[in-house]
Scaffold this active site. Sequence first.
Site, PDB file in Angstrom:
ATOM      1  N   CYS A  17       0.839  -1.195   0.000  1.00 56.74           N
ATOM      2  CA  CYS A  17       0.000   0.000   0.000  1.00 56.74           C
ATOM      3  C   CYS A  17       0.876   1.249   0.000  1.00 56.74           C
ATOM      4  O   CYS A  17       0.619   2.206  -0.736  1.00 56.74           O
ATOM      5  CB  CYS A  17      -0.886   0.027   1.251  1.00 56.74           C
ATOM      6  N   ASP A 417      38.394  14.610  14.511  1.00 62.23           N
ATOM      7  CA  ASP A 417      38.945  15.938  14.589  1.00 62.23           C
ATOM      8  C   ASP A 417      39.554  16.051  15.978  1.00 62.23           C
ATOM      9  O   ASP A 417      39.102  15.369  16.897  1.00 62.23           O
ATOM     10  CB  ASP A 417      37.795  16.947  14.399  1.00 62.23           C
ATOM     11  N   ASP A 609      33.043  18.946  14.805  1.00 61.51           N
ATOM     12  CA  ASP A 609      32.067  19.835  15.430  1.00 61.51           C
ATOM     13  C   ASP A 609      31.135  20.468  14.419  1.00 61.51           C
ATOM     14  O   ASP A 609      30.497  21.457  14.695  1.00 61.51           O
ATOM     15  CB  ASP A 609      32.770  20.898  16.281  1.00 61.51           C
ATOM     16  N   ASP A 613      34.086  21.577   9.891  1.00 67.10           N
ATOM     17  CA  ASP A 613      34.497  20.340   9.231  1.00 67.10           C
ATOM     18  C   ASP A 613      33.585  19.951   8.092  1.00 67.10           C
ATOM     19  O   ASP A 613      33.684  18.847   7.573  1.00 67.10           O
ATOM     20  CB  ASP A 613      34.512  19.196  10.268  1.00 67.10           C
TER      21      ASP A 613
END
Lengths: 720, 71
Positions: A17, A417, A609, A613
């Site tokens: 459906c 990082d 963060d 980045d």
Amino acid sequence: MSFEIHQKVKGMTCAGCASSIEKEASKIPGVISVNVNFATESVAVKAVDEKTFELVKSKVKNIGYEIVDTLKEEKSENGLLKFFISISLSILIFLFAMGPLMHVVSRETNWYIQFALALPIWAWIGLPYLKAVWTLIKTLRSNMNTLIGVATTAAFLYSSFVTFFNESSLKIGLTQTVYFEAIGFIVSFVLLGHYFEHKAKTKAKEALNSLLSLTSKEASVIRDGQEFRVKMDDLRVGDIIRVRPGEKFAVDGKVTKGSSSVDESMLTGESVSVLKSVDDGVFGGTINGESVIEYVATKVGKDTLVAHIIDFVESAQLNKPKIQKIADQVSSVFTPIVIVLAFFTFILWFFLGPHPVWGNAISNFIAVLVIACPCALGLATPTAVVVATGKASLAGMLIGGGSVIEKANSITAVAFDKTGTITHGKPTVLGLEYFGEDESSFLKAVSSIENYSEHPLAKSIVTYAKELGVSPDDPDSFEIVAGGGVVADYFGKQFHLGSKNFLEGEGVEFLHRFESNVLGTFVYVSIDKKCVARFVIGDKIKSSAKELISKLHELGIKTYLITGDNEDIAKAVAKEVGIDDFYANVKPLEKAKYIQEIQKKYKVAMIGDGVNDAPALSKADLSLAMGTGADVAINASDVTISSGDIAKLYDLFILARGSMSIMKQNLALSFVYNTALIPLAAGILYPFGGPLMPPVLASVAMAMSSISVVLNSLRIRKLI
Amino acid sequence: MSENKKIKFTVTGIKCGGCVSKIENNFQDYSPVVEKETGEVVMVLAEDTRPIEIKKKLEELGFPVQSFVKA
């Protein structure tokens, strides 16, 4: 400009459906995208304007479903009541058909009674299934209801004919059996299956419901010094709200009076309460601790953090993993194929089977139709996605959707990082070398002076002193010298603070030797032009980092550090924490290149963060951002960890891997029920002396299939 | 008898007479004397008033403090 809306869809019975609705709605000009989730009964439509959406709504109605406004109250269908009526009638029929009441009356009367009992089941309770048969004839569209409808109608028509036109039936050679009890049990078990499915779906959406119930209904607003109880909907930005101990914060705001510990676990997953005082931000849905607090509302209604998270999780639940798309496609072609198979079965038994020809043919025809209902297949992945994303959000992780779970499952390396991710990102005094006699007076002097500087290094020194119980005083004079230094007078002594170059330039003598093998930023201090101390300031590594890295290694995941810092610092940090390899001196825009480098051998997840980045994050196979949930609205990352706690990364992988395996289990289960059992229902074991499947048994198996898939998905909650 | 102290702040950001008036109006209690060319602002503080409070307010108004000295 575009129009986006999430709503509920009624009337779907399986993923076939959902697929149909998507296909039909996408055909409408002006529709940008349509996403339907069978498990959550919701739809997300993106169109050029609202008028197009109205067209979508009426098209959907034409094909037999209904888009309902999510905000309206949902009336729970009385599925349970219908089930009880159905099962009671079915048992009565059974008593006459095969039970103790079988010989109480003549066969003719017996059949009339059974007919009377079965009629309401077939025509009233089973009305949706009859409607589906009609839709099939009208539009050639079929779904699960069609299968049930065809099965019960075939059984009913055959049985009624044999009952009321008995002589004619004898002349044709019809087998003298009736199937009224089969009709009863089939409908009953379908209803039971739906009921449990609905109950389990509600449990799976539990996480979402708990988010929805977070907000309190009323709040105490202070106006002109008096307190008024105001309904949630009537709160405005700028209202001053008073929260008592144990009460919930109604909306987002900033503390204006008082200080208290606040339980934010429902938003961040952090079990430790956070201390809030004047000027700190507070969020709607969190629970106040031991003291009374007053705060000014900054975000209300749809703008609060809670509302954003709910929105996010709802749309995440509509996002499909690849395997689900395949499952949906299979579902949509399934029912027509099943109908063909059923007729094929009938023909086989009718022309080639042993006596009673009619009886066997009809019985097996019905069994095939009933057992092949593809609801389990349609539920296999969506229920798992719903449970997983809900559970993750309770743990402080916002997962962007089912496809994210798939991606996370295949990750073999993680790139971190450094600043703000592995380290706290704030300069902290790591140590002090002091060659004087009175360290506490020295600290008092230094912190009093640095208190007047806005430099992050200065602030870290003030914090360091405060933590040792020394609070800042005031110097007699203070001067910021261009080039990174401070000169000040304190109690008749002249202080110089800054880099070695600065102090040397001011004529300061360096009579002491300082440790040379130390990493960090140095702030030298001199009194009356003689250097007496050096602060070593650095970025402290998060305490949870080391454990996380070793746990990731246990999962067989390789780790990388990418940082703009120099090689010495990168090397030291990587070593301290256990990271396999590092890239140092990386410029912000170059990070993406290194991700590509790692991708040559691994599937990489990047955690950063979010803000700087971005290019690297979008290159990675999986992107994770650390941030408060408020970023979620604008964050393009696959996963957002709302509390900045990198340890959650491990939980994410455990959840993703576990969810994928449960999804595969579900697909296997539904395959067994829906596909592998069809030959059995068709009677394949018979030539080998094996049993046939009575229609009643087929309906039990079919109900079991959806229930077991949903229950299996609920196991995801135990993963983390 | 509480001793008042005279403190000379040196700030940046004084661009015109409007800025001078801004400082004069906001620190009326401290009888400020503003020297537009050098950025020197001399105020009289009560003994228990901490220079850091004045510094914070000056910076909030848009005048970063480079130095201060007891005049």
